[in-house]
Design a protein around this motif. Structure first.
Motif, PDB file in Angstrom:
ATOM      1  N   GLU A  33       1.101  -1.651  -0.066  1.00  0.00           N
ATOM      2  CA  GLU A  33       0.114  -0.084   0.114  1.00  0.00           C
ATOM      3  C   GLU A  33       0.522   1.281  -0.009  1.00  0.00           C
ATOM      4  O   GLU A  33       0.705   2.610  -0.952  1.00  0.00           O
ATOM      5  CB  GLU A  33      -1.091  -0.153   1.705  1.00  0.00           C
ATOM      6  N   ASN A  34       1.915   0.891   0.760  1.00  0.00           N
ATOM      7  CA  ASN A  34       2.766   2.418   1.003  1.00  0.00           C
ATOM      8  C   ASN A  34       3.379   2.484  -0.302  1.00  0.00           C
ATOM      9  O   ASN A  34       4.107   4.056  -1.008  1.00  0.00           O
ATOM     10  CB  ASN A  34       3.697   2.504   2.201  1.00  0.00           C
ATOM     11  N   GLN A  35       3.844   1.735  -1.141  1.00  0.00           N
ATOM     12  CA  GLN A  35       4.712   1.437  -3.015  1.00  0.00           C
ATOM     13  C   GLN A  35       3.662   2.238  -3.542  1.00  0.00           C
ATOM     14  O   GLN A  35       3.853   1.978  -5.060  1.00  0.00           O
ATOM     15  CB  GLN A  35       5.021   0.422  -2.748  1.00  0.00           C
ATOM     16  N   GLY A  36       2.333   2.245  -3.247  1.00  0.00           N
ATOM     17  CA  GLY A  36       1.323   2.385  -3.966  1.00  0.00           C
ATOM     18  C   GLY A  36       0.841   0.900  -5.272  1.00  0.00           C
ATOM     19  O   GLY A  36      -0.093   1.598  -6.368  1.00  0.00           O
ATOM     20  N   LEU A  37       1.066  -0.355  -5.110  1.00  0.00           N
ATOM     21  CA  LEU A  37       0.155  -0.804  -5.713  1.00  0.00           C
ATOM     22  C   LEU A  37      -0.880  -1.318  -5.228  1.00  0.00           C
ATOM     23  O   LEU A  37      -1.901  -1.956  -6.007  1.00  0.00           O
ATOM     24  CB  LEU A  37       2.184  -1.912  -5.070  1.00  0.00           C
ATOM     25  N   ILE A  38      -1.103  -1.219  -4.086  1.00  0.00           N
ATOM     26  CA  ILE A  38      -2.930  -1.590  -4.107  1.00  0.00           C
ATOM     27  C   ILE A  38      -3.516  -0.279  -2.987  1.00  0.00           C
ATOM     28  O   ILE A  38      -2.455   0.536  -2.683  1.00  0.00           O
ATOM     29  CB  ILE A  38      -2.608  -2.879  -2.972  1.00  0.00           C
ATOM     30  N   ALA A  39      -4.653  -0.459  -2.868  1.00  0.00           N
ATOM     31  CA  ALA A  39      -4.948   0.634  -2.107  1.00  0.00           C
ATOM     32  C   ALA A  39      -6.369   0.766  -0.978  1.00  0.00           C
ATOM     33  O   ALA A  39      -6.402  -0.794  -1.369  1.00  0.00           O
ATOM     34  CB  ALA A  39      -6.173   2.028  -3.064  1.00  0.00           C
TER      35      ALA A  39
END
Length: 125
Positions: A33-39
């Motif tokens: 989530e922090n890497q923007g891969l999932i929300a």
């Protein structure tokens, strides 16, 4: 008991539930989530709530990581992932780029290995 991949889920998932369904850890999911891969959405109490579709996203991310792709490359490929087991053709150029990079690294390592083996062979005589 049905496998997680066969279960139809129609409600938001808490991080622990998602971790169990994807054989990962809550810590890893927070990293994704922090890497923007999932929300995730947030509940009124602040808990992360993931859409059921994130199950397949996490499985795809883990598959791409296992294939050696860095997180930055996976982020670029997110729009090319519509099926856990299949990438869309838009993924091919980036995958080819990484394949060539790995081929170059393998060639360098092979040269290094051969040089080391030559030193060993010369020392054993």
């Amino acid at each position: 008991m049905a496998e997680a991949s066969q279960v139809t889920i129609d409600r938001p998932l808490r991080i622990g539930d998602l971790a169990a369904l994807t054989s990962t850890t809550p810590r890893m999911l927070r990293h994704y989530e922090n890497q923007g891969l999932i929300a995730a959405e947030r509940s009124p109490s602040g808990q992360r709530l993931f859409a059921p579709a994130v199950i397949d996203q996490v499985r795809s991310i883990r598959r791409l990581l296992k294939a050696g792709l860095p997180v930055d490359a996976i982020r670029e490929l997110l729009d090319c992932i519509h099926d856990t087991d299949l990438l869309e053709p838009c993924a091919v150029p980036l995958l080819v780029e990484h394949l060539h990079a790995y081929d170059g690294r393998i060639a360098e390592l092979t040269t290094t290995r051969d040089a080391l083996q030559g030193l060993i062979d010369a020392s054993s005589q």
